[in-house]
Design a protein around this motif. Structure first.
Motif, PDB file in Angstrom:
ATOM      1  N   ALA A 183      32.279  52.523  54.569  1.00 20.50           N
ATOM      2  CA  ALA A 183      33.107  53.129  55.609  1.00 20.50           C
ATOM      3  C   ALA A 183      34.535  52.598  55.495  1.00 20.50           C
ATOM      4  CB  ALA A 183      32.544  52.821  56.986  1.00 20.50           C
ATOM      5  N   THR A 184      35.485  53.473  55.401  1.00 17.67           N
ATOM      6  CA  THR A 184      36.886  53.085  55.322  1.00 17.67           C
ATOM      7  C   THR A 184      37.489  52.979  56.717  1.00 17.67           C
ATOM      8  OG1 THR A 184      37.638  55.386  55.149  1.00 17.67           O
ATOM      9  CG2 THR A 184      37.081  54.233  53.092  1.00 17.67           C
ATOM     10  N   GLU A 185      38.693  52.425  56.777  1.00 17.86           N
ATOM     11  CA  GLU A 185      39.372  52.317  58.064  1.00 17.86           C
ATOM     12  C   GLU A 185      39.654  53.688  58.659  1.00 17.86           C
ATOM     13  OE1 GLU A 185      42.853  50.007  57.560  1.00 17.86           O
ATOM     14  OE2 GLU A 185      41.792  48.106  57.322  1.00 17.86           O
ATOM     15  N   MET A 186      39.983  54.640  57.805  1.00 17.83           N
ATOM     16  CA  MET A 186      40.230  55.987  58.303  1.00 17.83           C
ATOM     17  C   MET A 186      38.972  56.600  58.888  1.00 17.83           C
ATOM     18  SD  MET A 186      42.480  58.210  58.900  1.00 17.83           S
ATOM     19  CE  MET A 186      43.827  57.479  57.967  1.00 17.83           C
ATOM     20  N   ASN A 187      37.819  56.354  58.246  1.00 22.40           N
ATOM     21  CA  ASN A 187      36.550  56.852  58.790  1.00 22.40           C
ATOM     22  C   ASN A 187      36.280  56.263  60.172  1.00 22.40           C
ATOM     23  OD1 ASN A 187      35.151  56.585  55.475  1.00 22.40           O
ATOM     24  ND2 ASN A 187      36.052  58.387  56.458  1.00 22.40           N
ATOM     25  N   LEU A 188      36.509  54.963  60.316  1.00 19.01           N
ATOM     26  CA  LEU A 188      36.265  54.311  61.603  1.00 19.01           C
ATOM     27  C   LEU A 188      37.222  54.817  62.672  1.00 19.01           C
ATOM     28  CD1 LEU A 188      35.638  50.638  60.433  1.00 19.01           C
ATOM     29  CD2 LEU A 188      33.941  52.275  61.244  1.00 19.01           C
ATOM     30  N   MET A 189      38.480  55.021  62.305  1.00 15.67           N
ATOM     31  CA  MET A 189      39.447  55.535  63.276  1.00 15.67           C
ATOM     32  C   MET A 189      39.084  56.938  63.728  1.00 15.67           C
ATOM     33  SD  MET A 189      43.029  54.058  61.717  1.00 15.67           S
ATOM     34  CE  MET A 189      44.002  54.763  63.049  1.00 15.67           C
ATOM     35  N   LEU A 190      38.616  57.755  62.796  1.00 15.92           N
ATOM     36  CA  LEU A 190      38.179  59.098  63.178  1.00 15.92           C
ATOM     37  C   LEU A 190      36.953  59.041  64.085  1.00 15.92           C
ATOM     38  CD1 LEU A 190      38.622  61.008  59.786  1.00 15.92           C
ATOM     39  CD2 LEU A 190      40.013  61.238  61.852  1.00 15.92           C
ATOM     40  N   ALA A 191      36.023  58.126  63.783  1.00 18.70           N
ATOM     41  CA  ALA A 191      34.802  58.016  64.588  1.00 18.70           C
ATOM     42  C   ALA A 191      35.126  57.557  66.012  1.00 18.70           C
ATOM     43  CB  ALA A 191      33.829  57.047  63.925  1.00 18.70           C
ATOM     44  N   THR A 192      35.947  56.507  66.148  1.00 17.48           N
ATOM     45  CA  THR A 192      36.295  56.029  67.479  1.00 17.48           C
ATOM     46  C   THR A 192      37.160  57.043  68.237  1.00 17.48           C
ATOM     47  OG1 THR A 192      38.179  54.834  66.506  1.00 17.48           O
ATOM     48  CG2 THR A 192      36.131  53.606  66.857  1.00 17.48           C
ATOM     49  N   GLY A 193      38.021  57.743  67.508  1.00 19.63           N
ATOM     50  CA  GLY A 193      38.809  58.794  68.159  1.00 19.63           C
ATOM     51  C   GLY A 193      37.934  59.919  68.680  1.00 19.63           C
ATOM     52  N   LEU A 194      36.917  60.302  67.878  1.00 19.65           N
ATOM     53  CA  LEU A 194      35.991  61.338  68.318  1.00 19.65           C
ATOM     54  C   LEU A 194      35.180  60.877  69.528  1.00 19.65           C
ATOM     55  CD1 LEU A 194      34.655  64.093  67.842  1.00 19.65           C
ATOM     56  CD2 LEU A 194      33.073  62.957  66.252  1.00 19.65           C
ATOM     57  N   LEU A 195      34.737  59.613  69.505  1.00 19.06           N
ATOM     58  CA  LEU A 195      33.964  59.092  70.633  1.00 19.06           C
ATOM     59  C   LEU A 195      34.828  59.017  71.895  1.00 19.06           C
ATOM     60  CD1 LEU A 195      31.304  57.938  71.652  1.00 19.06           C
ATOM     61  CD2 LEU A 195      32.047  55.680  70.852  1.00 19.06           C
ATOM     62  N   SER A 196      36.080  58.618  71.736  1.00 17.18           N
ATOM     63  CA  SER A 196      36.987  58.580  72.889  1.00 17.18           C
ATOM     64  C   SER A 196      37.198  59.974  73.475  1.00 17.18           C
ATOM     65  CB  SER A 196      38.334  57.983  72.473  1.00 17.18           C
ATOM     66  OG  SER A 196      38.189  56.670  71.981  1.00 17.18           O
ATOM     67  N   SER A 197      37.331  60.959  72.603  1.00 20.96           N
ATOM     68  CA  SER A 197      37.504  62.340  73.078  1.00 20.96           C
ATOM     69  C   SER A 197      36.272  62.825  73.832  1.00 20.96           C
ATOM     70  CB  SER A 197      37.792  63.263  71.896  1.00 20.96           C
ATOM     71  OG  SER A 197      38.973  62.866  71.212  1.00 20.96           O
ATOM     72  N   VAL A 198      35.091  62.473  73.323  1.00 25.01           N
ATOM     73  CA  VAL A 198      33.851  62.872  74.004  1.00 25.01           C
ATOM     74  C   VAL A 198      33.758  62.225  75.384  1.00 25.01           C
ATOM     75  CG1 VAL A 198      31.336  62.698  73.925  1.00 25.01           C
ATOM     76  CG2 VAL A 198      32.611  63.329  71.867  1.00 25.01           C
ATOM     77  N   ILE A 199      34.110  60.945  75.473  1.00 25.17           N
ATOM     78  CA  ILE A 199      34.039  60.245  76.761  1.00 25.17           C
ATOM     79  C   ILE A 199      35.022  60.846  77.757  1.00 25.17           C
ATOM     80  CG2 ILE A 199      34.508  58.035  77.893  1.00 25.17           C
ATOM     81  CD1 ILE A 199      33.416  56.666  75.416  1.00 25.17           C
ATOM     82  N   ILE A 200      36.243  61.120  77.318  1.00 23.98           N
ATOM     83  CA  ILE A 200      37.253  61.657  78.239  1.00 23.98           C
ATOM     84  C   ILE A 200      36.874  63.059  78.698  1.00 23.98           C
ATOM     85  CG2 ILE A 200      39.652  62.423  78.400  1.00 23.98           C
ATOM     86  CD1 ILE A 200      40.437  60.105  76.663  1.00 23.98           C
ATOM     87  N   THR A 201      36.443  63.904  77.779  1.00 26.73           N
ATOM     88  CA  THR A 201      36.093  65.276  78.165  1.00 26.73           C
ATOM     89  C   THR A 201      34.858  65.300  79.077  1.00 26.73           C
ATOM     90  OG1 THR A 201      34.871  65.459  76.068  1.00 26.73           O
ATOM     91  CG2 THR A 201      37.114  66.323  76.112  1.00 26.73           C
ATOM     92  N   THR A 202      33.876  64.469  78.772  1.00 28.95           N
ATOM     93  CA  THR A 202      32.691  64.412  79.630  1.00 28.95           C
ATOM     94  C   THR A 202      33.033  63.845  81.000  1.00 28.95           C
ATOM     95  OG1 THR A 202      31.308  64.067  77.662  1.00 28.95           O
ATOM     96  CG2 THR A 202      30.337  63.562  79.808  1.00 28.95           C
ATOM     97  N   GLY A 203      33.822  62.758  81.028  1.00 30.28           N
ATOM     98  CA  GLY A 203      34.225  62.189  82.300  1.00 30.28           C
ATOM     99  C   GLY A 203      35.058  63.151  83.125  1.00 30.28           C
ATOM    100  N   ALA A 204      35.899  63.930  82.454  1.00 32.64           N
ATOM    101  CA  ALA A 204      36.707  64.918  83.173  1.00 32.64           C
ATOM    102  C   ALA A 204      35.822  65.952  83.862  1.00 32.64           C
ATOM    103  CB  ALA A 204      37.675  65.593  82.215  1.00 32.64           C
ATOM    104  N   ALA A 205      34.762  66.373  83.182  1.00 41.25           N
ATOM    105  CA  ALA A 205      33.844  67.339  83.794  1.00 41.25           C
ATOM    106  C   ALA A 205      33.130  66.744  85.011  1.00 41.25           C
ATOM    107  CB  ALA A 205      32.822  67.802  82.757  1.00 41.25           C
TER     108      ALA A 205
END
Length: 337
Positions: free
Chosen positions: A154-176
């Motif tokens: 896993a590269t740093e870019m892969n990890l940044m994409l994964a955490t960014g995706l998880l953050s987006s899921v948390i924010i969108t779910t919390g917003a709902a």
């Protein structure tokens, strides 16, 4: 000027430029609306005072009562549920401002509590973020193995994409969720989630402030606290990756600069294409004079350059022999070789 100073100066200039751009954009977007709202509120205020014959002092007292009463709509703010919510907000450095201590003891304890709790919270969120990055790296590696990729790490870019995706899921779910319970629009709920997880905490939107939620909705209180804590941990994971990336770049530059300095110090002096000193030590068979007119004595142990030092001196001392200069010695040595 050193590269670190240039980088720091560039960051300062870029930051202030970014601030100026932000100020100009906010001015263009918000100033007209602010003016219209002030004019509308002023007109409503004058109409109310004229209609109900309210003096200026009474109207100000009415404003104070309404503003002070607003936090109490959520229920008792300093019972255990409300106090726990306040302590979480302090620890996470969100600082909504919806509820603040009013007693001297409460203010003093809040300052001491924050001095200990904020560093503790930062370390905890950072540690959780590191564990999340580790877990994400394992998942990414297994996914790459399943997909038969050539590079499975896993590269740093892969990890940044994964955490960014998880953050987006948390924010969108919390917003709902908050849109459902608070009655906000989805965009306003998304705005609240973003402001909360980035620890900006304007306080214009605060959850658990309506319909005695702190007392009557314990499940919703727990959900809100989990959202804040887990969401901040995910954001800390993303920040941890950015900090590690910046530190890696700095470390690589430091290593490169040290290598350049070491390579420059290894080869101190060359004479006729030869390195005569390494790390400040004179190579065997060479001597260096600070002045070309000075006499230079070869330290070569062989006899190819003429008499040795023992032959030049007897018991009475110097016998008048002047050895050739080091340049001549080197040339003769090369010719003999």
């Amino acid at each position: 000027m050193k590269k670190q100073n240039v980088r720091t100066l560039s960051l300062v200039v870029c930051t202030f430029t970014y601030l100026l751009i932000g100020a100009a954009v906010f001015d263009a977007l918000e100033s007209d609306t602010e003016r219209r709202r002030w004019e509308f509120l002023s007109e409503v205020r004058r109409n109310m005072m004229r209609k109900y014959n309210i003096s200026v002092e009474d109207y100000r007292m009415l404003e104070i009562v309404i503003i002070e009463n607003k936090p109490h709509k959520a229920g008792p703010q300093w019972k255990f549920a409300g106090a726990f919510y306040f302590a979480t907000v302090v620890l996470a450095m969100i600082g909504y401002g919806h509820s603040t201590p009013v007693t001297v003891g409460g203010k003093a304890f809040c300052m001491g509590y924050a001095m200990v709790g904020i560093p503790l919270g930062l370390v905890m969120f950072q540690s959780i973020g590191e564990r999340l990055n580790k877990f994400a790296s394992v998942v990414i590696r297994q996914a790459k193995i399943y997909l038969k990729c050539q590079k499975t790490e896993a590269t740093e870019m892969n990890l940044m994409l994964a955490t960014g995706l998880l953050s987006s899921v948390i924010i969108t779910t919390g917003a709902a969720v908050f849109s459902r319970y608070e009655g906000w629009s989805y965009f306003d709920s998304f705005y609240y989630c973003f402001v909360t997880l980035t620890t900006i905490g304007f306080g214009d939107y605060v959850a658990l402030q309506n319909d005695q939620a702190l007392s009557n909705k314990p499940g919703y209180v727990a959900l809100s606290l989990v959202f804040i804590l887990f969401g901040l941990a995910v954001v800390a994971a993303s920040i941890n990756l950015l900090v590690l990336r910046f530190m890696t770049m700095q470390a690589a530059e430091e290593v490169r600069r040290d290598d350049e300095l070491q390579s420059a110090s290894h080869h101190v002096l060359t004479l006729d294409g030869e390195v005569v000193a390494v790390n400040g030590k004179l190579l065997a068979g060479h001597n260096i004079c600070s002045n070309d007119n000075e006499d230079c004595v070869s330290v070569c142990s062989c006899t190819c350059l003429g008499a040795t030092n023992s032959e030049l001196l007897d018991s009475s001392g110097y016998q008048g022999y002047r050895p050739p200069s080091i340049t001549t010695n080197l040339r003769v040595k090369r010719a003999s070789v």
